[in-house]
Design an enzyme around this catalytic site. Structure first.
Site, PDB file in Angstrom:
ATOM      1  N   LYS A  74       0.862  -1.199   0.000  1.00  0.00           N
ATOM      2  CA  LYS A  74       0.000   0.000   0.000  1.00  0.00           C
ATOM      3  C   LYS A  74       0.893   1.243   0.000  1.00  0.00           C
ATOM      4  CE  LYS A  74      -3.870   1.961   2.737  1.00  0.00           C
ATOM      5  NZ  LYS A  74      -4.656   1.795   3.972  1.00  0.00           N
ATOM      6  N   SER A 149      -9.549   2.136   3.317  1.00  0.00           N
ATOM      7  CA  SER A 149      -8.690   2.861   2.418  1.00  0.00           C
ATOM      8  C   SER A 149      -7.712   1.986   1.625  1.00  0.00           C
ATOM      9  CB  SER A 149      -7.888   3.907   3.182  1.00  0.00           C
ATOM     10  OG  SER A 149      -7.087   3.303   4.143  1.00  0.00           O
ATOM     11  N   SER A 173      -9.802  -0.224   7.386  1.00  0.00           N
ATOM     12  CA  SER A 173      -9.218  -0.047   6.056  1.00  0.00           C
ATOM     13  C   SER A 173      -8.613  -1.284   5.414  1.00  0.00           C
ATOM     14  CB  SER A 173      -8.176   1.069   6.087  1.00  0.00           C
ATOM     15  OG  SER A 173      -8.841   2.302   6.272  1.00  0.00           O
TER      16      SER A 173
END
Lengths: 469, 96
Positions: A74, A149, A173
């Protein structure tokens, strides 16, 4: 998708090279560009490292538990080979001088990062629509959101580009996008894995975790990234030992406040079916009540903005990151660099944070929220005195449409309602695939365990996975 | 408690070091009012006698020996990250 152990076996035996696996993953990543799951590929570095691993194999040297396994990181983790942007214009070209501890640990075991994935900017969001660099599409239905997210990492795993991907979970997330894309996603116990080198959001709830297609692979990756780090003084002394053993006759509590009429009926149906599978595996599932859970989202949206407003103060255009041009005075430099660099959701959250911490409001908001947090934690503790694990849906709905919630921040926040409680209490929680809606959209079940029961949570999810076949 | 004026928004923007445009101020005013309206329900919860939880691990004062350790990153490398540099330092606009 092959399990991680199969990748490793093939590389170590020389049956297939790490380079071949890396090239395949990079090629697949390019094929699925339309989902916009990735912000960058770290091709040059990936191939260089793959060659190094192949040379080690040839020389009979030890190559690690994850030798040659391609993975995605990420983009709020600092890593080499591509900019680390946190999907924000503030860090658009940021060339990280260090790598996150978690990335270093994976690389030390031979895993190969092939790219950085998209996220809501600074991890502020539940859909990956708040990225400064474009929306990520759901892996099953491109008109739907990826969740957030960590949307990019969830999608890239669901699309079988790599067997695992890293995410971060502050309020859901990892778990929510896992649920939206039909993959496993773990939020470990707070303090299990190092946050060093990952862009901070809320320091009292942020955890590093991963996505994978099977519970076994989740356990394997966690075993590499878990553990105390002298560079992150909030990490717990080592405790994680993965297992596939599940005690028979576990008592599981289905939290009734997460199964009300407000929750999508297909989601409820899937969770009830998941509960039936747990029973078929020999455990009992009973309805339990957590009255304070209804306040969890309000607690979260006080505590987390407060903490992130502090953590984002460092983005001031001075030492690194975006600096506004043509500015003469210092205050304007801060103000404009930040206004230009942050997306609207970042500004909303920073300002809510400033509000709840400001003089005159601190007691009514931040202090009240941290007290309410204690009430929530006490309720979890009371339940765990009688039950081994808790079961809830991961999200109140399957993936919603792109743009559907974009103009209503509170409606967007409500997607987090199932996941924030475990975040506030620092408890381990996994989202496991639990079925699909009539429209084919994935639905996830969430298993929450007591602190440091990560191995048990993963093993239980694995047992259900095996039963569901 | 949860009505927010444009003055409030400008004050918060100043506290947050954000230089907002007038349009932004108005849009954010509505958003913040919406969000604060939601979180206000927490006032219902009776928390008398409850201690706040600031962190969940219970860890305190994690120590290491006071020994100089090799820095992983050099000054030069960090200066490369600065938007402007001069004389081995980060260059900034006039403060005074």
């Amino acid at each position: 998708m092959m399990k991680i152990a199969e990748f490793v076996a093939q590389v170590k035996s020389g049956q297939k090279t790490a380079r071949a696996f890396a090239e395949e993953a990079l090629a697949k990543a390019r094929e699925v560009e339309e989902y916009h799951a990735l912000l960058s590929l770290t091709e040059e570095r990936a191939l260089k490292r793959a060659d190094e691993i192949d040379a080690q194999v040839k020389n009979g040297e030890d190559t690690g538990k994850l030798a040659g396994v391609p993975f995605v990181v990420k983009d709020n983790y600092l890593a080499f080979g591509a900019p680390s942007t946190a999907a924000s214009k503030i860090l658009e070209n940021f060339d990280a001088p260090i790598q996150a501890t978690v990335v270093e640990r994976l690389e030390a075991e031979g895993a190969i990062c092939i790219g950085k994935s998209n996220l809501d900017a600074f991890a502020h969001g539940g859909s990956t629509e708040n990225s400064a660099f474009g929306v990520t599409h759901n892996a099953i239905d491109k008109t739907k959101v990826a969740g957030g997210s960590s949307g990019g990492s969830a999608v890239i795993t669901a699309l079988d580009v790599v067997p695992f991907a890293l995410g971060s979970d502050t309020g859901g997330s990892i778990r929510q996008p896992a649920s939206f894309n039909g993959v496993f996603g773990i939020k470990p116990t707070y303090g299990m894995s190092s946050r060093y080198g990952v862009v901070a959001m809320a320091s009292s709830t942020d955890v590093m975790g991963c996505f994978a297609k099977t519970a076994d692979d989740i356990a394997l990756v966690e075993s590499v990234i878990a553990g105390q780090d002298p560079k992150d003084m909030t990490t717990l002394p080592d405790y994680f030992t993965p297992t596939t053993e599940v005690k028979p006759g576990l008592k599981i509590g289905l939290v009734k406040e997460t199964m009300t009429d407000d929750v999508d009926p297909e989601v409820r149906e899937a969770i009830l079916a998941y509960a039936d599978t747990l029973r078929a595996a020999g455990h009992t599932v009973e309805k339990v009540s957590m009255p304070s859970i209804k306040y969890a989202l309000a607690i979260y949206y006080i505590v987390v903005p407060a903490e992130l407003s502090s953590n984002l103060a460092r983005y001031d255009g001075i030492r690194y990151g975006r600096r506004a041009e043509g500015v003469k005075a210092l205050a304007e430099l801060y103000g404009r660099s930040r206004d230009e660099g942050f997306v609207t959701e970042n500004k909303r959250r920073i300002m809510i944070g400033s509000y709840v911490l400001s003089s005159g409001f601190f007691d009514a908001y931040y202090l009240q929220a941290q007290k309410a947090r204690t009430v929530l934690i006490n309720e979890f503790n009371e339940l765990f005195a009688q039950y081994d694990y808790l079961l809830t849906p991961t999200a109140p709905t399957p993936a919603f449409g792109i743009g559907e919630n974009a103009d209503d921040p509170v409606k967007m926040y409500l997607a987090d309602v199932m996941t924030v409680p475990a975040s506030l209490a620092g408890l381990p929680a996994i989202s496991a695939p639990a079925g699909v809606s009539a429209a084919g959209l994935p639905i996830g079940a969430q298993i929450i365990g007591p602190a440091q029961f990560d191995a048990g949570v993963i093993a239980l999810a694995g047992q259900v996975e095996a039963h569901r076949g | 408690m949860s009505t927010i004026t444009t003055d409030d928004v400008r004050h918060l923007a100043q506290l947050s070091n954000l230089q907002l445009s007038d349009d932004e101020v108005e849009n954010l005013r509505g958003d913040l009012e919406n969000i604060l309206g939601y979180i206000a329900q927490l006032g219902e919860l009776d928390t008398t006698g409850i201690e706040p939880t600031y962190q969940v691990t219970g860890l305190e004062n994690v120590w290491r020996d006071d020994e100089v350790q090799e820095a992983k990153v050099t000054r030069e490398r960090l200066l490369e990250l600065a938007p402007e540099q001069a004389d081995h330092s980060v260059k900034v606009p006039k403060v005074l």
